[in-house]
Write an enzyme that holds these catalytic residues in place. Sequence first.
Site, PDB file in Angstrom:
ATOM      1  N   ASP A  77      28.380  65.793 113.099  1.00 23.07           N
ATOM      2  CA  ASP A  77      27.749  65.847 111.789  1.00 23.07           C
ATOM      3  C   ASP A  77      26.800  67.034 111.774  1.00 23.07           C
ATOM      4  OD1 ASP A  77      27.546  64.233 109.199  1.00 23.07           O
ATOM      5  OD2 ASP A  77      25.474  64.777 109.657  1.00 23.07           O
ATOM      6  N   ASP A 152      27.777  79.857 105.718  1.00 25.82           N
ATOM      7  CA  ASP A 152      27.697  81.046 106.592  1.00 25.82           C
ATOM      8  C   ASP A 152      27.335  82.337 105.834  1.00 25.82           C
ATOM      9  OD1 ASP A 152      28.172  79.689 108.936  1.00 25.82           O
ATOM     10  OD2 ASP A 152      30.320  80.101 108.971  1.00 25.82           O
ATOM     11  N   ARG A 184      26.412  74.534 116.291  1.00 19.78           N
ATOM     12  CA  ARG A 184      27.603  73.850 116.831  1.00 19.78           C
ATOM     13  C   ARG A 184      27.855  74.287 118.268  1.00 19.78           C
ATOM     14  NH1 ARG A 184      30.230  74.739 112.845  1.00 19.78           N
ATOM     15  NH2 ARG A 184      29.601  72.756 111.951  1.00 19.78           N
TER      16      ARG A 184
END
Length: 198
Positions: A77, A152, A184
Amino acid sequence: MEGKTAGRLAEKPEILFVTGNGHKFREAESILKHFGVNISHKNLHLEEMRSDSVEEIARASALDAYAKAGVPLFVEDSGLFIPSLGGFPGAYSAWAFGKIGNAGILKLAAGSVAEFRAAIAYADENGAKTFTGIVKGRISDEIRGNEGFGYDPIFIPDKFAGVRHSGEKTFAEVPEMKAALSHRKRALEEFGKYIKQR
Ligand code: ITT
């Protein structure tokens, strides 16, 4: 022969990544291979709990997914958190992206301090374990770059020693910079170390 196969599998376990987001899957695949971890992909349409904590959401989703699939797996998540907006879009990042997109976030928060957070939750017969990653930065003044996904093109990570273009360009302009610094990547590295040392 059997022993040899089992040994090889132990070295390179394949773990299921439950996600509906193909970008997340590809980023995870390219990072985890450095830890000898192969992953496969499945979307299980999980109920997502409401919480400001990506860790709590990931843990609940992983336990739900494990109850449904019955094999070792992980979920992730993540979200963009902007302190001047009380943390918005945060846990609502996917929804807000669909509703107002990058242009909407720019109207609300161009130039503001922001951070991406990610939590991975791995679940197996022993329960769930979480791994988190954060990258701090700011919202750009305009949409820039075509790589990556989601927010992004409006996220500029803080300057980081040894990482070219950090502090200046968006993640969508410089994918190598995202690969080196992202939330991430940081969460996946912790997860990769854990899987490798088991
Ligand atoms: P799952 O099936 O894995 O839940 P999702 O895209 O719905 O996929 P989340 O609920 O975790 O995932 O929502 C995270 C949203 O935050 C995602 O859709 C993007 O809009 C944004 N986001 C997360 N990581 C990002 C990244 O690396 N770059 C740009 N935007 C990101």
